[in-house]
Enzyme design. Structure first.
Site, PDB file in Angstrom:
ATOM      1  CG  ASN A 112      10.699 -11.260  -2.806  1.00 50.50           C
ATOM      2  OD1 ASN A 112      10.768 -10.637  -3.873  1.00 50.50           O
ATOM      3  ND2 ASN A 112       9.728 -11.044  -1.925  1.00 50.50           N
ATOM      4  CG  HIS A 114       7.901  -7.648   1.463  1.00 50.78           C
ATOM      5  ND1 HIS A 114       6.868  -7.729   0.539  1.00 50.78           N
ATOM      6  CD2 HIS A 114       7.368  -7.100   2.585  1.00 50.78           C
ATOM      7  CE1 HIS A 114       5.764  -7.251   1.097  1.00 50.78           C
ATOM      8  NE2 HIS A 114       6.034  -6.868   2.330  1.00 50.78           N
ATOM      9  CG  ASP A 155       6.147 -11.437   1.197  1.00 50.97           C
ATOM     10  OD1 ASP A 155       7.067 -11.464   0.368  1.00 50.97           O
ATOM     11  OD2 ASP A 155       5.165 -10.683   1.092  1.00 50.97           O
ATOM     12  CD  GLU A 185      12.458  -1.740  -1.800  1.00 51.01           C
ATOM     13  OE1 GLU A 185      12.530  -2.332  -2.878  1.00 51.01           O
ATOM     14  OE2 GLU A 185      11.463  -1.071  -1.465  1.00 51.01           O
TER      15      GLU A 185
HETATM   16  C1  GRF Z   1      10.202  -2.850  -4.770  1.00 52.80           C
HETATM   17  O1  GRF Z   1       9.539  -2.019  -3.858  1.00 52.80           O
HETATM   18  C2  GRF Z   1      10.405  -4.220  -4.185  1.00 52.80           C
HETATM   19  O2  GRF Z   1      10.608  -4.205  -2.810  1.00 52.80           O
HETATM   20  C3  GRF Z   1       9.101  -4.891  -4.499  1.00 52.80           C
HETATM   21  O3  GRF Z   1       8.753  -4.403  -5.777  1.00 52.80           O
HETATM   22  C4  GRF Z   1       9.344  -3.117  -5.993  1.00 52.80           C
HETATM   23  C5  GRF Z   1      10.141  -3.198  -7.261  1.00 52.80           C
HETATM   24  O4  GRF Z   1      10.689  -1.991  -7.690  1.00 52.80           O
HETATM   25  N1  GRF Z   1       9.227  -6.329  -4.380  1.00 52.80           N
HETATM   26  P1  GRF Z   1      11.762  -1.983  -8.857  1.00 52.80           P
HETATM   27  O5  GRF Z   1      11.151  -2.670 -10.072  1.00 52.80           O
HETATM   28  O6  GRF Z   1      12.987  -2.688  -8.385  1.00 52.80           O
HETATM   29  O7  GRF Z   1      12.018  -0.534  -9.130  1.00 52.80           O
END
Ligand code: GRF
Length: 203
Positions: A112, A114, A155, A185
């Site tokens: 996942n 986060h 988490d 991310e």
């Molecule tokens: C991201 O901020 C991710 O970290 C969290 O949910 C959000 C998803 O954004 N788990 P997206 O759908 O990938 O644009």
């Protein structure tokens, strides 16, 4: 030792920008040990489903409307994952907490992303803008993103990769959310996915 790519499912609920980063990295040859074989959503309106279709990746939705009971819905999802031979699940903005039945069926095979540096600003209730609002309210000067294995504790699984992002004066939760996505991310999720695929291929 696997002689082929690890079959990946990306589970989503929303916009899917992290899914997009994964698809773009796969196309660029940066996930050589894995292939995204399925996108699985629990939300029929998730734009992530359109991104998958645009890329020619199979997209399936298992919605609350069709499966109102949580356990039935998870069973259906596990059935779809099994039918498609999925070996690794990437949660990319999947907004539902998986049961222990689900996580133990895929132990060390669910990861996942986060949007904070775990163990800060994480756990049940910390999702979306709430994470960034909390970081700003606390006054931390550095935040970031974490990719971790998923177990029965929200988490709480082992950390795979993290990247720090600086907070700037005047940041709003929205501005910070965007910076964390762009700087952390979208970079570490593809990298961590490749890293886990490589490990799974070697097993
Ligand atoms: C991201 O901020 C991710 O970290 C969290 O949910 C959000 C998803 O954004 N788990 P997206 O759908 O990938 O644009």
């Amino acid at each position: 030792m696997l002689n082929r790519k690890v079959k990946i499912a990306v589970m989503v609920s929303g916009g899917g920008t992290n899914l997009q980063a994964l698809l773009d990295n796969e196309r660029a040859g940066l996930i050589p040990d894995g292939e995204i074989a399925l996108v699985l959503s629990n939300n029929p309106n998730a734009y992530a489903l359109t991104r998958a279709e645009n890329f020619g990746v199979k997209a399936v939705c298992v919605s609350k409307a069709d499966y109102p009971d949580f356990s039935d819905r998870e069973n259906k999802m596990m059935e779809v994952l099994k039918e498609n031979g999925i070996e690794l699940i990437v949660l990319a903005g999947y907004l539902s907490i998986l049961s222990e039945k689900f996580t133990s069926a895929y132990a060390d095979r669910i990861i996942n992303i986060h949007p904070s540096l775990i163990p800060s600003f994480c756990g049940a209730g910390y999702y979306g803008l709430k994470v960034h609002e909390s970081a700003l309210a606390y006054g931390v000067k550095v935040t970031g993103a974490t990719v971790h294995f998923v177990n029965e504790i929200p988490d709480g699984g082992k950390i795979i990769m993290q990247k720090a992002v600086e907070i700037q004066d005047g940041d709003t939760p929205e501005v910070l959310q965007k910076r964390v996505m762009e700087e952390a991310e979208w970079k570490i999720l593809p990298l961590a996915t490749q890293k886990v695929c490589k490990i799974l291929k070697g097993e």
